[in-house]
Design a protein around this motif. Structure first.
Motif, PDB file in Angstrom:
ATOM      1  N   CYS A  20       2.704  10.339  10.290  1.00 35.72           N
ATOM      2  CA  CYS A  20       2.221  10.417   8.911  1.00 35.72           C
ATOM      3  C   CYS A  20       3.371  10.519   7.925  1.00 35.72           C
ATOM      4  O   CYS A  20       3.149  10.533   6.719  1.00 35.72           O
TER       5      CYS A  20
ATOM      6  N   ASN B 117       0.802  -1.225   0.000  1.00 34.13           N
ATOM      7  CA  ASN B 117       0.000   0.000   0.000  1.00 34.13           C
ATOM      8  C   ASN B 117       0.836   1.278   0.000  1.00 34.13           C
ATOM      9  O   ASN B 117       0.288   2.372   0.118  1.00 34.13           O
TER      10      ASN B 117
ATOM     11  N   VAL C 142      -0.959   5.698   6.316  1.00 33.92           N
ATOM     12  CA  VAL C 142      -1.196   6.163   7.682  1.00 33.92           C
ATOM     13  C   VAL C 142      -2.322   5.335   8.289  1.00 33.92           C
ATOM     14  O   VAL C 142      -3.353   5.116   7.652  1.00 33.92           O
ATOM     15  N   ARG C 143      -2.110   4.887   9.522  1.00 34.32           N
ATOM     16  CA  ARG C 143      -3.156   4.130  10.219  1.00 34.32           C
ATOM     17  C   ARG C 143      -4.350   5.028  10.503  1.00 34.32           C
ATOM     18  O   ARG C 143      -4.200   6.230  10.744  1.00 34.32           O
ATOM     19  N   LYS C 144      -5.529   4.441  10.482  1.00 34.96           N
ATOM     20  CA  LYS C 144      -6.736   5.200  10.803  1.00 34.96           C
ATOM     21  C   LYS C 144      -6.677   5.654  12.251  1.00 34.96           C
ATOM     22  O   LYS C 144      -6.201   4.956  13.120  1.00 34.96           O
TER      23      LYS C 144
ATOM     24  N   VAL D 287      -4.937   8.174  13.419  1.00 34.64           N
ATOM     25  CA  VAL D 287      -3.690   8.840  13.774  1.00 34.64           C
ATOM     26  C   VAL D 287      -3.792  10.308  13.391  1.00 34.64           C
ATOM     27  O   VAL D 287      -4.211  10.645  12.298  1.00 34.64           O
TER      28      VAL D 287
END
Length: 183
Positions: free
Chosen positions: A121, A92, A144-146, A148
């Motif tokens: 980020c 990704n 980026v993780r959700k 954050v």
């Protein structure tokens, strides 16, 4: 205060002004702290509640280091932690164009500079693909993780790519867009 009924708009405006004034007065009185409520009897009222600053020892982590901004480092500096170097980007991740490239004297180390996001980020991996004719280098930004929070900071960051053999006469190409780097 005398209000005239013949001026309908004036009455509504006056009522709005009185309501606003009373609301502001109520807010101002609820923000002040009495000396007794603050645990001190100094004889003077304070205009805002006193909140003690956390002590460094109370907020230090188990490793003994000071707390860090959850968004990450905020100064434009070379990455202090080693960045993974791969031969292909993760699934990704997306390549970002490299702004500047420079080589070490022996030609085995490339410094890659970009304008990058900071903190959680701004996580990148270095991708290197070497052949006899060229060296492909890229910086791939990890997703980026959700949940954050990203700092509103973009600044110069430098990443290092280590090559198996010196660049020599090979051309260096940006994997993001195929552009030739370094001249």
């Amino acid at each position: 205060m005398v209000l005239s009924v013949s001026r309908g708009g004036t009455i509504a405006a006056a009522l709005a002004a009185v309501t606003l004034a009373s609301t502001l007065a109520a807010c101002a009185s609820s923000n002040s702290v009495s000396p007794a409520a603050n645990g001190k009897d100094s004889g003077t009222a304070q205009s805002a509640p006193m909140i003690p600053a956390p002590s460094p020892s109370a907020s230090a982590s188990a490793t003994g280091s000071m707390p860090v901004n959850p968004g990450g480092r905020m100064s434009p500096a070379p990455s202090s932690s080693p960045v993974a170097q791969l031969t292909a980007p993760p699934a990704n991740a997306k390549y970002v164009p490299i702004d500047q490239e420079s080589q070490s004297a022996d030609g085995r180390t490339l410094s890659l500079q970009i304008e990058a996001r900071g903190g959680a980020c701004g996580q990148y991996v270095v991708v290197v693909k070497e052949s006899a004719a060229q060296v492909g280098v890229g910086l791939a930004q990890l997703p980026v993780r959700k949940g954050v929070m990203c700092p509103m900071y973009i600044g110069p960051r430098i990443f290092t790519a280590t090559l198996a053999s010196p660049v020599g006469t090979r051309i260096v190409v940006d994997l993001a867009n195929g552009a030739r780097l370094g001249g």
